[in-house]
Every structure is written in C-alpha cells, then in structure tokens.
Design an enzyme around this catalytic site. Structure first.
Site: not given
Ligand SMILES: NC(=O)c1ccc[n+]([C@@H]2O[C@H](COP(=O)([O-])OP(=O)(O)OC[C@H]3O[C@@H](n4cnc5c(N)ncnc54)[C@H](O)[C@@H]3O)[C@@H](O)[C@H]2O)c1
Ligand SMILES: [Zn+2]
Length: 361
Positions: A121, A143, A185, A226, A236, A240, A244, A247, A251, A264
């Site tokens: 938990r 999130k 972003e 943010k 949200e 919040r 979007n 987006h 999306h 994305h």
């Molecule tokens: N929780 C939230 O509020 C929220 C908001 C936006 C996005 N997200 C989520 O985040 C994800 C996307 O995140 P992302 O764009 O960071 O993608 P990711 O985590 O897949 O990273 C992108 C790539 O970069 C590589 N990488 C990471 N750090 C590195 C570094 N310093 N040097 C070299 N390579 C590196 C990773 O191995 C991967 O191949 C999605 O799943 C999305 O849904 C969540």
């Molecule tokens: Zn986004």
C-alpha cells in the site's frame, strides 16, 4: 542547484535541479527518507551511463543499495513487469520505510511509481529523471501508471514521490530526437505560463537544439509551472486539464499513425500548432502571438506538417477522446500566452479545416 518545493494535499516534497548533481542523491535520500534499503530501477540504456554513480552516492550515504535493470521501451509499462518487480521487492525483504528509486525516462518513472504506490500500500519513491520529458513533465505531478491492452496509462493512481532530483548533465547522452520531444512539452509549458518561462524557451531556438542550451532556469521554470498547476488540482478535477493544451489533436495524431510515425512529443508539437490556430479563431489570440508559437515549435526542430494520416481519421479519433462528452471534446486554447481558456467547443467543420491545414503547412 535550484530547489523547489511542491505542496500537494497528499505530500510536500522537494525537487532539486542542477548540473552534475547525481552525486547528491544519497545525501538527499537520507534527509528525506532516512536510513534503509534503496532499490534502483533503470533500463538497459541508462544503466551503463548513470547507475554506478547513483549506487555509489547511495552507498556513500550509508544506504543499502541494489538494482533492477529492465529492457527499454514503452512495452515495459505492463502489469506483468510490475508483478515481476513486486517479486524482487518481496525477495529482498523491502518494507514500508525503504525506497524505490526510478532512474530513467518516463517509462521507468511511471512503472516504478506504480509499483511503489501499490506494494504494501505504498513504499518510498524517489524520481531521478534522465530525459527532458521526464524532468519537466512525467516526474512532476504524481501520475503513475502501467498500460493495459490498448489503453495507455489505463491502470494507475496518483502517488507523489518523496524527492525528485533532475541532473541536466544526463541530457548530454540523450538522443536528439528524445531531446526535441521534451522540448515540445517545455514549449507547451512556456505558452501556458507566458512571461519568464516563455522567454527562456524562446531563447532555446537561437541555435540548433542541444543539451548544453537547456539551462537550469529553463527546466526549473517549466517544472515550477507544472507543479503550480498540480498543487492547485492534484487529482485532475478541474484546472489540471490545462495541461492537455495541444494534446487533444496530438493524441489523435499518435493514434491515427499507429504510434509509429510520430513520437508523443512530435505529435504534441503538431497538436500545439492546431491549438494555436484554433486559439486565434476562437479565443482571440493575436495573430502575432500565433505566429510566435508556430515559429517557436519550428525553431525547436519539431515536425510542423502532418503526414501519413487523413484529416478525417484524425477527427474521428478526436471524437473518441477519453474526455469527449455529448457535444465533442473540450479544448484548451489560449487567449494570450499565459492566459489559457478551458472547455472550448470547436465546431466539427473548423476542426477538420485545421487538421487539413496541418497537412498542408
Ligand atoms: N506520469 C506523467 O505525468 C507522464 C507525463 C508525460 C509522459 N509520461 C510517460 O512517460 C513515458 C515517456 O517518457 P520518455 O519520453 O522519458 O521515454 P523513455 O522512458 O522511453 O525514454 C526514452 C529513451 O531514452 C533512453 N534514455 C533515458 N534517459 C537517457 C539518457 N540520459 N541518455 C541516453 N538515453 C536515455 C531510454 O532508455 C529510452 O530508450 C510514456 O510512457 C508516457 O506515458 C508520463
Ligand atoms: Zn505530453
């Protein structure tokens, strides 16, 4: 190092941003969480680059540190992988006072946060985001989720970390396309926040985008924006939704191109172009501000034209948005930079016209 404090109803915690600050992690974890076990979760791309420094810092501070290294990629955000992690934590005897450290991009952050929120938990959770997207967006706001069947982020909850440490130096190794995705972003936050945040984002476009140009002030300002929104609406229920911006169309473009043609951030850039144009048509955004927005996104090297998708298909997918009601999807538009308007209904003919325009830009 810049330190920000996030105050939500569920938790108050620090976000530290700086260059070459990974070595501070152990001390900061000790201060916020106290002694105990720390399990670092990262992916196979990040492990050879930063895991050793993180482990050493935790060990130097007197924490018992171990790690889990996962394959990279969105497919890792699954219940199956979460279950595997529960098994690791169980075998290593983790207790509530212990801490999971997410070292990596948004994929590792979302998965690790989901596991931290649900194991017993809720155990300790620290984020060390290493992509620009994760630093300014995914690690802020609490999130956490895994994907389920065709649903992205379908199973999840809200769970704030105890600490976020963003080291800008980690961006040096990020592939340029990933850097640009984060920049989309940042541009979104700049347009929504206006003033100083927007000014700093605009400074980014003076030269080809590089990690060296991403300053502590820019990242901290974007996070602050943010975090401010999340503080006022953690779960949200209203405000919040402003996040979007860009987006709704973004999306739909991701889905219309089967999540392959555009990442994305790239799809969001296209969605922001559409939102800027709609803002002029429906929210009174001055033409000069609209143009500034388009130039900003183009200047960051983000794609400015929609290819490989029909406008009609994109519009059909907009109608299927999770947030759609009887009379369509409520859009977030801009009256001026820094002055968003929520819940704007867009006539279907205009929506189609703007998506057509994206194909012809
Ligand atoms: N929780 C939230 O509020 C929220 C908001 C936006 C996005 N997200 C989520 O985040 C994800 C996307 O995140 P992302 O764009 O960071 O993608 P990711 O985590 O897949 O990273 C992108 C790539 O970069 C590589 N990488 C990471 N750090 C590195 C570094 N310093 N040097 C070299 N390579 C590196 C990773 O191995 C991967 O191949 C999605 O799943 C999305 O849904 C969540
Ligand atoms: Zn986004």
């Amino acid at each position: 190092m810049r330190r920000l404090t996030v105050r939500t109803a569920s938790r108050t915690y620090p976000i530290a941003v700086g260059r070459d600050v990974l070595g501070e992690l152990g001390g900061l974890v000790m201060k916020t969480r106290g002694a105990g076990q720390a399990v670092v979760v990262c992916d196979e791309n990040v492990a050879p680059l930063y895991l050793e420094r993180v482990r050493r810092s935790l060990a130097d501070a007197g924490l018992a540190a171990s790690q889990v290294i996962l394959p990279a990629g969105e497919q890792e955000k699954s219940l199956a992988r979460a279950e595997e992690l529960y098994g690791v934590l169980y075998d290593r005897g983790l207790r509530r006072g212990d801490t999971l450290v997410a070292l990596g991009g948004g994929v590792v952050g979302d998965l690790t946060g989901f596991v931290a929120a649900t194991y017993q938990r809720g155990i300790g959770f620290v984020q060390v985001p290493t992509t620009l997207l994760a630093q300014v967006d995914a690690s802020v706001g609490g999130k956490v989720a895994v994907d389920f069947r065709a649903g992205k982020n379908y199973v999840g909850t809200f769970y704030q970390p105890s600490l976020v440490l963003a080291d800008l130096r980690t961006l040096d190794t990020l592939p340029p396309r990933e850097l640009r995705c984060g920049a989309a972003e940042v541009a979104k936050h700049g347009l929504l926040a206006g003033s100083a945040v927007l000014r700093r984002v605009r400074q980014l476009v003076r030269a080809p985008l590089s990690a060296a140009a991403v300053t502590q002030e820019l990242v901290a300002g974007s996070i602050q924006y943010k975090a401010g929104v999340v503080e006022r609406d953690e779960r949200e229920s209203g405000l919040r939704a402003v996040l979007n911006f860009g987006h709704t169309v973004g999306h739909a473009i991701e889905a219309a191109t089967a999540f392959r043609r555009f990442s994305h951030g790239e799809a969001v850039a296209l969605g922001l172009h559409a939102a800027l144009r709609l803002s002029r048509e429906l929210a009174g955004l001055p033409e000069a501000d609209e143009r500034m927005g388009h130039e900003l996104l183009d200047g960051l090297g983000l794609p400015g034209r929609l290819t490989k998708a029909r406008a009609r298909d994109v519009c059909d997918l907009i109608g299927r948005d999770k947030k759609a009601g009887q009379d369509g999807v409520p859009y977030v538009l801009l009256r001026r930079p820094g002055f968003p308007v929520l819940g704007v209904r867009v006539p279907p003919e205009l929506e189609l016209e703007v998506v057509e325009w994206l194909r012809e830009r």
